[in-house]
Design an enzyme around this catalytic site. Structure first.
Site, PDB file in Angstrom:
ATOM      1  N   LYS A 196     -30.365   1.745  -2.447  1.00  0.00           N
ATOM      2  CA  LYS A 196     -28.940   1.576  -2.147  1.00  0.00           C
ATOM      3  C   LYS A 196     -28.080   2.078  -3.305  1.00  0.00           C
ATOM      4  O   LYS A 196     -27.053   2.703  -3.099  1.00  0.00           O
ATOM      5  CB  LYS A 196     -28.622   0.091  -1.935  1.00  0.00           C
ATOM      6  CG  LYS A 196     -28.822  -0.413  -0.540  1.00  0.00           C
ATOM      7  CD  LYS A 196     -28.114  -1.770  -0.436  1.00  0.00           C
ATOM      8  CE  LYS A 196     -28.642  -2.628   0.670  1.00  0.00           C
ATOM      9  NZ  LYS A 196     -28.064  -3.979   0.635  1.00  0.00           N
TER      10      LYS A 196
ATOM     11  N   ASP B 123     -22.949  -6.837   2.186  1.00  0.00           N
ATOM     12  CA  ASP B 123     -23.794  -7.817   2.863  1.00  0.00           C
ATOM     13  C   ASP B 123     -23.922  -7.347   4.302  1.00  0.00           C
ATOM     14  O   ASP B 123     -22.953  -6.875   4.899  1.00  0.00           O
ATOM     15  CB  ASP B 123     -23.182  -9.211   2.801  1.00  0.00           C
ATOM     16  CG  ASP B 123     -24.207 -10.267   3.188  1.00  0.00           C
ATOM     17  OD1 ASP B 123     -25.315 -10.258   2.611  1.00  0.00           O
ATOM     18  OD2 ASP B 123     -23.932 -11.092   4.070  1.00  0.00           O
TER      19      ASP B 123
ATOM     20  N   PHE C 176     -35.922   0.135   6.874  1.00  0.00           N
ATOM     21  CA  PHE C 176     -36.464  -1.168   6.483  1.00  0.00           C
ATOM     22  C   PHE C 176     -36.029  -2.194   7.534  1.00  0.00           C
ATOM     23  O   PHE C 176     -35.395  -1.844   8.537  1.00  0.00           O
ATOM     24  CB  PHE C 176     -35.960  -1.559   5.079  1.00  0.00           C
ATOM     25  CG  PHE C 176     -34.468  -1.789   5.008  1.00  0.00           C
ATOM     26  CD1 PHE C 176     -33.588  -0.719   5.003  1.00  0.00           C
ATOM     27  CD2 PHE C 176     -33.934  -3.081   4.963  1.00  0.00           C
ATOM     28  CE1 PHE C 176     -32.208  -0.920   4.955  1.00  0.00           C
ATOM     29  CE2 PHE C 176     -32.552  -3.290   4.901  1.00  0.00           C
ATOM     30  CZ  PHE C 176     -31.697  -2.203   4.900  1.00  0.00           C
TER      31      PHE C 176
HETATM   32  P1  IMP Z   1     -28.817  -7.040   2.808  1.00  0.00           P
HETATM   33  O1  IMP Z   1     -27.598  -6.234   3.122  1.00  0.00           O
HETATM   34  O2  IMP Z   1     -29.725  -6.331   1.849  1.00  0.00           O
HETATM   35  O3  IMP Z   1     -28.482  -8.447   2.420  1.00  0.00           O
HETATM   36  O4  IMP Z   1     -29.648  -7.103   4.191  1.00  0.00           O
HETATM   37  C1  IMP Z   1     -29.685  -8.187   5.052  1.00  0.00           C
HETATM   38  C2  IMP Z   1     -30.803  -8.054   6.055  1.00  0.00           C
HETATM   39  O5  IMP Z   1     -30.286  -7.478   7.263  1.00  0.00           O
HETATM   40  C3  IMP Z   1     -31.949  -7.151   5.641  1.00  0.00           C
HETATM   41  O6  IMP Z   1     -32.941  -7.865   4.964  1.00  0.00           O
HETATM   42  C4  IMP Z   1     -32.459  -6.649   6.976  1.00  0.00           C
HETATM   43  O7  IMP Z   1     -33.298  -7.606   7.544  1.00  0.00           O
HETATM   44  C5  IMP Z   1     -31.192  -6.568   7.808  1.00  0.00           C
HETATM   45  N1  IMP Z   1     -30.600  -5.218   7.707  1.00  0.00           N
HETATM   46  C6  IMP Z   1     -29.432  -4.862   7.113  1.00  0.00           C
HETATM   47  N2  IMP Z   1     -29.214  -3.553   7.219  1.00  0.00           N
HETATM   48  C7  IMP Z   1     -30.286  -3.043   7.868  1.00  0.00           C
HETATM   49  C8  IMP Z   1     -30.644  -1.719   8.247  1.00  0.00           C
HETATM   50  O8  IMP Z   1     -29.950  -0.733   7.985  1.00  0.00           O
HETATM   51  N3  IMP Z   1     -31.809  -1.609   8.904  1.00  0.00           N
HETATM   52  C9  IMP Z   1     -32.615  -2.669   9.205  1.00  0.00           C
HETATM   53  N4  IMP Z   1     -32.337  -3.904   8.859  1.00  0.00           N
HETATM   54  C10 IMP Z   1     -31.175  -4.112   8.185  1.00  0.00           C
END
Ligand code: IMP
Length: 205
Positions: A17, A73, A158
């Site tokens: 990221k 988020d 992911f």
């Molecule tokens: P964070 O933005 O890293 O807190 O992500 C939160 C959670 O949402 C991740 O662990 C994934 O399970 C899901 N998520 C967020 N964005 C994606 C994406 O682009 N692809 C798949 N899962 C996502």
């Protein structure tokens, strides 16, 4: 005279990221630094909305570094589950759950519903705080609509990507090349919106 380079901390430990956001900010006088460079401790995500959690993360990073901060988020909201898992997407199967645990739990929950009812969306809130006490955070939000399948496909991305079917490309988001996913995704959209706003304050002289 050398142009001034502004340092911004990115409140994420995710190297991918950080790299992606750095590339998208090329051309601006900004140097994006991961919060791991400053040993910023993780903060508990106690907000009820994506944007609240993004602000908590950005404020935490600004507090520990004294720098302006960007945080995001994100998660997935499934209609037949009344918007779940939503803000708990990363820990849907429990605290410390793996991406696979979360994915399998979601597949189990959507299986009873017919395909046409399995509509879902990825959501990303991204914020920029000028400093720890900034009372007017810049806020950008991106939404990516899709349909869930119960047979995971694809190795890219992911999280829930292997079951997120993108009808415009007739494949799951885990089957999309990363550069294509970035042009469509909730995160890509939010970052694009934030860039327009950041451009106004950080454009090259
Ligand atoms: P964070 O933005 O890293 O807190 O992500 C939160 C959670 O949402 C991740 O662990 C994934 O399970 C899901 N998520 C967020 N964005 C994606 C994406 O682009 N692809 C798949 N899962 C996502």
């Amino acid at each position: 005279m050398q142009a001034k380079v502004n340092r911004i901390v990115f409140a994420s430990g995710n190297a991918g990221k950080v790299r992606e956001i750095g590339q998208l900010l090329e051309g601006l006088s900004i140097n994006i630094l991961p919060q791991s460079d400053f040993n910023v401790p993780e903060i508990e995500e106690t907000g009820r909305t994506f944007v609240e959690n993004a602000i908590l993360k950005a404020r935490n990073a600004a507090h520990y570094t004294g720098l302006p901060a960007i945080a995001d988020d994100s998660g997935i909201a499934v209609d037949v589950l009344q918007g779940r898992p939503g803000i708990v997407s990363a820990r849907f199967a429990g605290v410390g759950a793996s991406d696979e645990d979360n994915l399998l739990k979601l597949i189990d929950m959507i299986k009873p519903f017919p395909e046409e009812q399995r509509t879902a969306r990825f959501i990303c809130s991204m914020v920029y705080l000028r400093h720890e006490h900034d009372p007017i955070p810049m806020i950008a939000q991106g939404v990516w609509e899709g349909q869930l399948v119960t047979d995971p496909k694809g190795k890219n991305g992911f999280g829930y990507d292997p079951i997120f079917y993108v009808s415009s490309h007739q494949c799951t988001s885990a089957e999309l090349p990363p550069e294509i996913k970035n042009t469509l995704s909730h995160r890509g959209q939010a970052l694009k919106q934030l860039l327009v706003k950041l451009n106004e304050i950080y454009s090259m002289e």
